[in-house]
Design a protein around this motif. Structure first.
Motif, PDB file in Angstrom:
ATOM      1  N   VAL A   1      38.183  34.546  38.436  1.00  0.00           N
ATOM      2  CA  VAL A   1      38.605  33.153  38.597  1.00  0.00           C
ATOM      3  C   VAL A   1      38.176  32.298  37.404  1.00  0.00           C
ATOM      4  O   VAL A   1      38.943  31.475  36.906  1.00  0.00           O
ATOM      5  N   THR A   2      36.953  32.499  36.903  1.00  0.00           N
ATOM      6  CA  THR A   2      36.409  31.608  35.865  1.00  0.00           C
ATOM      7  C   THR A   2      36.675  32.057  34.435  1.00  0.00           C
ATOM      8  O   THR A   2      36.624  31.243  33.520  1.00  0.00           O
ATOM      9  N   THR A   3      36.952  33.353  34.241  1.00  0.00           N
ATOM     10  CA  THR A   3      37.188  33.834  32.863  1.00  0.00           C
ATOM     11  C   THR A   3      38.552  34.492  32.685  1.00  0.00           C
ATOM     12  O   THR A   3      38.978  34.717  31.558  1.00  0.00           O
ATOM     13  N   GLY A   4      39.196  34.851  33.767  1.00  0.00           N
ATOM     14  CA  GLY A   4      40.440  35.607  33.685  1.00  0.00           C
ATOM     15  C   GLY A   4      40.201  37.103  33.587  1.00  0.00           C
ATOM     16  O   GLY A   4      41.084  37.897  33.847  1.00  0.00           O
ATOM     17  N   ALA A   5      39.012  37.492  33.142  1.00  0.00           N
ATOM     18  CA  ALA A   5      38.599  38.893  33.034  1.00  0.00           C
ATOM     19  C   ALA A   5      39.605  39.749  32.271  1.00  0.00           C
ATOM     20  O   ALA A   5      39.739  40.936  32.527  1.00  0.00           O
ATOM     21  N   GLY A   6      40.340  39.138  31.338  1.00  0.00           N
ATOM     22  CA  GLY A   6      41.326  39.877  30.565  1.00  0.00           C
ATOM     23  C   GLY A   6      42.548  40.276  31.369  1.00  0.00           C
ATOM     24  O   GLY A   6      43.384  41.036  30.884  1.00  0.00           O
ATOM     25  N   LYS A   7      42.669  39.771  32.597  1.00  0.00           N
ATOM     26  CA  LYS A   7      43.767  40.164  33.475  1.00  0.00           C
ATOM     27  C   LYS A   7      44.714  39.018  33.819  1.00  0.00           C
ATOM     28  O   LYS A   7      45.843  39.243  34.230  1.00  0.00           O
TER      29      LYS A   7
ATOM     30  N   VAL B   1      50.764  34.802  36.511  1.00  0.00           N
ATOM     31  CA  VAL B   1      49.322  34.806  36.732  1.00  0.00           C
ATOM     32  C   VAL B   1      48.884  36.075  37.476  1.00  0.00           C
ATOM     33  O   VAL B   1      47.878  36.691  37.134  1.00  0.00           O
ATOM     34  N   VAL B   2      49.637  36.474  38.483  1.00  0.00           N
ATOM     35  CA  VAL B   2      49.232  37.612  39.299  1.00  0.00           C
ATOM     36  C   VAL B   2      49.722  38.959  38.765  1.00  0.00           C
ATOM     37  O   VAL B   2      49.313  40.003  39.263  1.00  0.00           O
ATOM     38  N   TYR B   3      50.556  38.933  37.743  1.00  0.00           N
ATOM     39  CA  TYR B   3      51.175  40.153  37.238  1.00  0.00           C
ATOM     40  C   TYR B   3      50.159  41.267  36.963  1.00  0.00           C
ATOM     41  O   TYR B   3      50.352  42.408  37.354  1.00  0.00           O
ATOM     42  N   GLY B   4      49.044  40.951  36.305  1.00  0.00           N
ATOM     43  CA  GLY B   4      48.051  41.962  35.930  1.00  0.00           C
ATOM     44  C   GLY B   4      46.979  42.234  36.967  1.00  0.00           C
ATOM     45  O   GLY B   4      46.066  43.015  36.725  1.00  0.00           O
TER      46      GLY B   4
ATOM     47  N   ARG C   1      45.170  45.088  43.707  1.00  0.00           N
ATOM     48  CA  ARG C   1      44.787  44.725  45.076  1.00  0.00           C
ATOM     49  C   ARG C   1      43.299  44.379  45.159  1.00  0.00           C
ATOM     50  O   ARG C   1      42.924  43.370  45.772  1.00  0.00           O
ATOM     51  N   ASP C   2      42.431  45.181  44.543  1.00  0.00           N
ATOM     52  CA  ASP C   2      40.986  44.908  44.579  1.00  0.00           C
ATOM     53  C   ASP C   2      40.648  43.589  43.892  1.00  0.00           C
ATOM     54  O   ASP C   2      39.715  42.891  44.307  1.00  0.00           O
ATOM     55  N   ASP C   3      41.397  43.236  42.839  1.00  0.00           N
ATOM     56  CA  ASP C   3      41.191  41.948  42.163  1.00  0.00           C
ATOM     57  C   ASP C   3      41.521  40.804  43.108  1.00  0.00           C
ATOM     58  O   ASP C   3      40.788  39.809  43.177  1.00  0.00           O
ATOM     59  N   MET C   4      42.623  40.935  43.834  1.00  0.00           N
ATOM     60  CA  MET C   4      43.032  39.878  44.755  1.00  0.00           C
ATOM     61  C   MET C   4      42.032  39.726  45.903  1.00  0.00           C
ATOM     62  O   MET C   4      41.754  38.610  46.337  1.00  0.00           O
ATOM     63  N   ILE C   5      41.477  40.839  46.368  1.00  0.00           N
ATOM     64  CA  ILE C   5      40.444  40.779  47.409  1.00  0.00           C
ATOM     65  C   ILE C   5      39.220  40.044  46.862  1.00  0.00           C
ATOM     66  O   ILE C   5      38.650  39.174  47.534  1.00  0.00           O
ATOM     67  N   ALA C   6      38.821  40.360  45.637  1.00  0.00           N
ATOM     68  CA  ALA C   6      37.651  39.715  45.031  1.00  0.00           C
ATOM     69  C   ALA C   6      37.894  38.220  44.821  1.00  0.00           C
ATOM     70  O   ALA C   6      37.015  37.396  45.100  1.00  0.00           O
ATOM     71  N   ILE C   7      39.056  37.864  44.333  1.00  0.00           N
ATOM     72  CA  ILE C   7      39.402  36.444  44.138  1.00  0.00           C
ATOM     73  C   ILE C   7      39.346  35.713  45.473  1.00  0.00           C
ATOM     74  O   ILE C   7      38.754  34.638  45.588  1.00  0.00           O
TER      75      ILE C   7
END
Length: 179
Positions: A101-107, A158-161, A164-170
């Motif tokens: 959320v805060t850095t984008g994490a390159g994704k 925004v969600v392209y990269g 599923r685990d990223d969305m759970i974490a967000i």
């Protein structure tokens, strides 16, 4: 029902609208979800369309998912809007979500770019801090799957990269914040 609503809406004056807007804008958002990182979660059942803790008890591994259940099943079954929920999320999900959320994490794009510095919305961009993880995950998933309607073209990028685990974490991180 639609015809009845149209009839009511036709009678609303500009003064009525201003008064309603003033009232609704004065309301404070409540926090109704507690986020708990866990390796195991209560076993659950579906009762009357609601996911609730199994009255017989027991636990199971959380795996790569989150479970959001009402703290008081009866209150939820009665559709009380003040029902408190606990969202069980995988260990480390909140910190991982904060990083995305805060850095984008390159994704992805940093969420504060559009949703404001505190994630409480900006203009017609909605607030996302303190939202139910089920709601956030569903929105992200549906946007990525191209099944959500409305103005979501930018969010599709925004969600392209995101996986599923990223969305759970967000969803876990955003739910852990104050609304």
């Amino acid at each position: 029902f639609q015809a009845q609503m149209n009839e009511v809406a036709a009678k609303v004056t500009d003064s009525d609208l201003a008064q309603a807007a003033k009232y609704f804008s004065s309301l404070k958002l409540g926090k109704f979800v507690k986020v708990v990182e866990a390796e195991t979660v209560p076993k659950t059942i579906v009762k009357d369309g609601l996911l609730i803790k199994d009255p017989e008890g027991g636990e199971e591994p959380i795996g790569r998912r989150f479970i959001e259940v009402p703290d008081d099943a009866e209150q939820a079954e009665n559709r009380d809007p003040r029902t408190l929920y606990t969202a069980y999320v995988p260990m480390g999900a909140i910190e991982r979500g904060k990083n995305i959320v805060t850095t984008g994490a390159g994704k992805t794009t940093v969420c504060t770019t559009c949703h404001g510095p505190d994630l409480h919305g900006a203009g017609d961009i909605p607030h996302i801090a303190g939202r139910s993880p089920s709601y956030v995950f569903r929105q992200l998933f549906d946007i990525k799957a191209n099944t959500r309607t409305g103005s979501v073209a930018f969010m599709q990028q925004v969600v392209y990269g995101l996986e599923r685990d990223d969305m759970i974490a967000i969803a876990a991180y955003l739910a852990s914040l104050e609304p």
